[in-house]
Write a protein that holds these residues in place. Sequence first.
Motif, PDB file in Angstrom:
ATOM      1  N   GLU A 176       0.843  -1.186   0.000  1.00 51.75           N
ATOM      2  CA  GLU A 176       0.000   0.000   0.000  1.00 51.75           C
ATOM      3  C   GLU A 176       0.887   1.247   0.000  1.00 51.75           C
ATOM      4  N   ASN A 177       0.330   2.358  -0.515  1.00 51.93           N
ATOM      5  CA  ASN A 177       1.009   3.656  -0.538  1.00 51.93           C
ATOM      6  C   ASN A 177       2.140   3.683  -1.582  1.00 51.93           C
ATOM      7  N   GLY A 178       2.811   4.799  -1.664  1.00 56.29           N
ATOM      8  CA  GLY A 178       3.860   4.971  -2.661  1.00 56.29           C
ATOM      9  C   GLY A 178       3.328   5.631  -3.920  1.00 56.29           C
ATOM     10  N   ALA A 179       4.234   5.945  -4.821  1.00 54.20           N
ATOM     11  CA  ALA A 179       3.889   6.662  -6.048  1.00 54.20           C
ATOM     12  C   ALA A 179       3.041   5.801  -6.975  1.00 54.20           C
ATOM     13  N   GLN A 180       2.117   6.449  -7.668  1.00 58.89           N
ATOM     14  CA  GLN A 180       1.297   5.814  -8.704  1.00 58.89           C
ATOM     15  C   GLN A 180       0.664   4.512  -8.200  1.00 58.89           C
ATOM     16  N   ASN A 181       0.037   4.606  -7.037  1.00 55.73           N
ATOM     17  CA  ASN A 181      -0.556   3.427  -6.402  1.00 55.73           C
ATOM     18  C   ASN A 181      -1.916   3.816  -5.824  1.00 55.73           C
ATOM     19  N   GLY A 182      -3.004   3.326  -6.422  1.00 53.33           N
ATOM     20  CA  GLY A 182      -4.327   3.534  -5.866  1.00 53.33           C
ATOM     21  C   GLY A 182      -5.160   4.604  -6.541  1.00 53.33           C
ATOM     22  N   VAL A 183      -6.460   4.514  -6.291  1.00 49.94           N
ATOM     23  CA  VAL A 183      -7.450   5.393  -6.924  1.00 49.94           C
ATOM     24  C   VAL A 183      -7.279   6.839  -6.483  1.00 49.94           C
ATOM     25  N   LEU A 184      -7.178   7.073  -5.181  1.00 46.25           N
ATOM     26  CA  LEU A 184      -7.067   8.447  -4.681  1.00 46.25           C
ATOM     27  C   LEU A 184      -5.778   9.101  -5.154  1.00 46.25           C
ATOM     28  N   THR A 185      -4.694   8.338  -5.209  1.00 43.54           N
ATOM     29  CA  THR A 185      -3.427   8.873  -5.706  1.00 43.54           C
ATOM     30  C   THR A 185      -3.558   9.320  -7.156  1.00 43.54           C
ATOM     31  N   ALA A 186      -4.284   8.556  -7.966  1.00 40.10           N
ATOM     32  CA  ALA A 186      -4.496   8.928  -9.368  1.00 40.10           C
ATOM     33  C   ALA A 186      -5.260  10.241  -9.478  1.00 40.10           C
ATOM     34  N   ILE A 187      -6.285  10.417  -8.655  1.00 39.05           N
ATOM     35  CA  ILE A 187      -7.067  11.660  -8.685  1.00 39.05           C
ATOM     36  C   ILE A 187      -6.194  12.842  -8.286  1.00 39.05           C
ATOM     37  N   GLU A 188      -5.424  12.681  -7.230  1.00 40.15           N
ATOM     38  CA  GLU A 188      -4.552  13.762  -6.757  1.00 40.15           C
ATOM     39  C   GLU A 188      -3.509  14.127  -7.798  1.00 40.15           C
ATOM     40  N   ASP A 189      -2.919  13.117  -8.437  1.00 46.15           N
ATOM     41  CA  ASP A 189      -1.905  13.389  -9.468  1.00 46.15           C
ATOM     42  C   ASP A 189      -2.520  14.142 -10.640  1.00 46.15           C
ATOM     43  N   PHE A 190      -3.717  13.740 -11.043  1.00 51.82           N
ATOM     44  CA  PHE A 190      -4.394  14.436 -12.135  1.00 51.82           C
ATOM     45  C   PHE A 190      -4.708  15.882 -11.759  1.00 51.82           C
ATOM     46  N   MET A 191      -5.229  16.090 -10.574  1.00 51.67           N
ATOM     47  CA  MET A 191      -5.596  17.448 -10.156  1.00 51.67           C
ATOM     48  C   MET A 191      -4.373  18.355 -10.052  1.00 51.67           C
ATOM     49  N   GLY A 192      -3.216  17.769  -9.770  1.00 51.27           N
ATOM     50  CA  GLY A 192      -1.995  18.557  -9.710  1.00 51.27           C
ATOM     51  C   GLY A 192      -1.493  19.008 -11.063  1.00 51.27           C
ATOM     52  N   GLU A 193      -2.045  18.441 -12.136  1.00 53.62           N
ATOM     53  CA  GLU A 193      -1.568  18.750 -13.485  1.00 53.62           C
ATOM     54  C   GLU A 193      -2.571  19.526 -14.334  1.00 53.62           C
ATOM     55  N   THR A 194      -3.861  19.284 -14.135  1.00 56.96           N
ATOM     56  CA  THR A 194      -4.860  19.825 -15.049  1.00 56.96           C
ATOM     57  C   THR A 194      -4.976  21.346 -14.952  1.00 56.96           C
ATOM     58  N   SER A 195      -5.346  21.959 -16.054  1.00 57.20           N
ATOM     59  CA  SER A 195      -5.571  23.408 -16.067  1.00 57.20           C
ATOM     60  C   SER A 195      -7.015  23.758 -15.712  1.00 57.20           C
ATOM     61  N   PHE A 196      -7.892  22.756 -15.659  1.00 61.10           N
ATOM     62  CA  PHE A 196      -9.279  23.002 -15.250  1.00 61.10           C
ATOM     63  C   PHE A 196      -9.334  23.287 -13.749  1.00 61.10           C
ATOM     64  N   LYS A 197     -10.184  24.210 -13.354  1.00 59.45           N
ATOM     65  CA  LYS A 197     -10.350  24.527 -11.947  1.00 59.45           C
ATOM     66  C   LYS A 197     -11.386  23.568 -11.368  1.00 59.45           C
ATOM     67  N   LEU A 198     -10.925  22.670 -10.498  1.00 61.13           N
ATOM     68  CA  LEU A 198     -11.767  21.608  -9.972  1.00 61.13           C
ATOM     69  C   LEU A 198     -11.704  21.579  -8.448  1.00 61.13           C
ATOM     70  N   HIS A 199     -12.786  21.101  -7.851  1.00 57.16           N
ATOM     71  CA  HIS A 199     -12.870  20.996  -6.397  1.00 57.16           C
ATOM     72  C   HIS A 199     -13.172  19.536  -6.044  1.00 57.16           C
ATOM     73  N   PHE A 200     -12.473  19.018  -5.038  1.00 56.44           N
ATOM     74  CA  PHE A 200     -12.606  17.605  -4.698  1.00 56.44           C
ATOM     75  C   PHE A 200     -13.167  17.446  -3.293  1.00 56.44           C
ATOM     76  N   HIS A 201     -14.168  16.570  -3.165  1.00 53.29           N
ATOM     77  CA  HIS A 201     -14.802  16.270  -1.883  1.00 53.29           C
ATOM     78  C   HIS A 201     -14.737  14.761  -1.653  1.00 53.29           C
ATOM     79  N   LYS A 202     -14.681  14.351  -0.359  1.00 56.70           N
ATOM     80  CA  LYS A 202     -14.571  12.921  -0.053  1.00 56.70           C
ATOM     81  C   LYS A 202     -15.541  12.524   1.052  1.00 56.70           C
TER      82      LYS A 202
END
Length: 232
Positions: A176-202
């Motif tokens: 578990e954990n580490g780079a490029q591992n898991g669903v939430l990590t994928a969302i966070e990595d995408f949000m760190g790159e995209t130019s769209f202004k997005l808000h995330f709730h959990k």
Amino acid sequence: MHRFWEKVIRPIIIAAQPNVIVEIGSLTGLNTFKLLDYSKHCDAQCIVIEPMPRYDAELASLLYGKHVRFMKQFSLDALPDVERCDLMLIDGDHNWYTVYHELKLVENMAAKSGSFPIVLFHDTDWPYGRRDMYYFPESIPEQYRKPYAQKGMEPGRSELLAAGGFNVPANNALYENGAQNGVLTAIEDFMGETSFKLHFHKLHSNNGLGILVPDHSPIRKVLPYILATSGL
């Protein structure tokens, strides 16, 4: 994801009034037929992406007609043929590679249509928020595929169990954990790159629900109330 229907998904749909819904990961159809009933009642369309549905998709096509489009493909093959979407529900292959690239394809679609959809994700909490699982390991490029085994898990422990535990039959990443591992990590990595202004709730119950909302979305004002009163 169907466990969130009454208290979260249904209120979001009522507030957003989507014309085109995309569901990735239909399986037994517990959530799907609720979406199809909405689509038929409100003259919308639901695009269902599921390579191996465990229900009669042909019969459902006859019953729902123009309100449903079934795509029996992997999501990364199907999404390039989806031109627009107002609401997307992602509950397919629970791993970093798939979810990250699903979002990149949604980003491409949004760049063309001019509008980023509301996106709901299941499994943003334990066990797959920070751990990959592969329904079809061979579909994941080797450089993105973690070592895995058909062994179970328990909360608070990174390594898989020798016997027993949660979801033993699945192809679970060895750690578990580490780079490029898991669903939430994928969302966070995408949000760190995209130019769209997005808000995330959990939400943390029922293995976790993530909600990605574009800045312009009409549900932004009511979503905190929906989540606060859900009791989840």
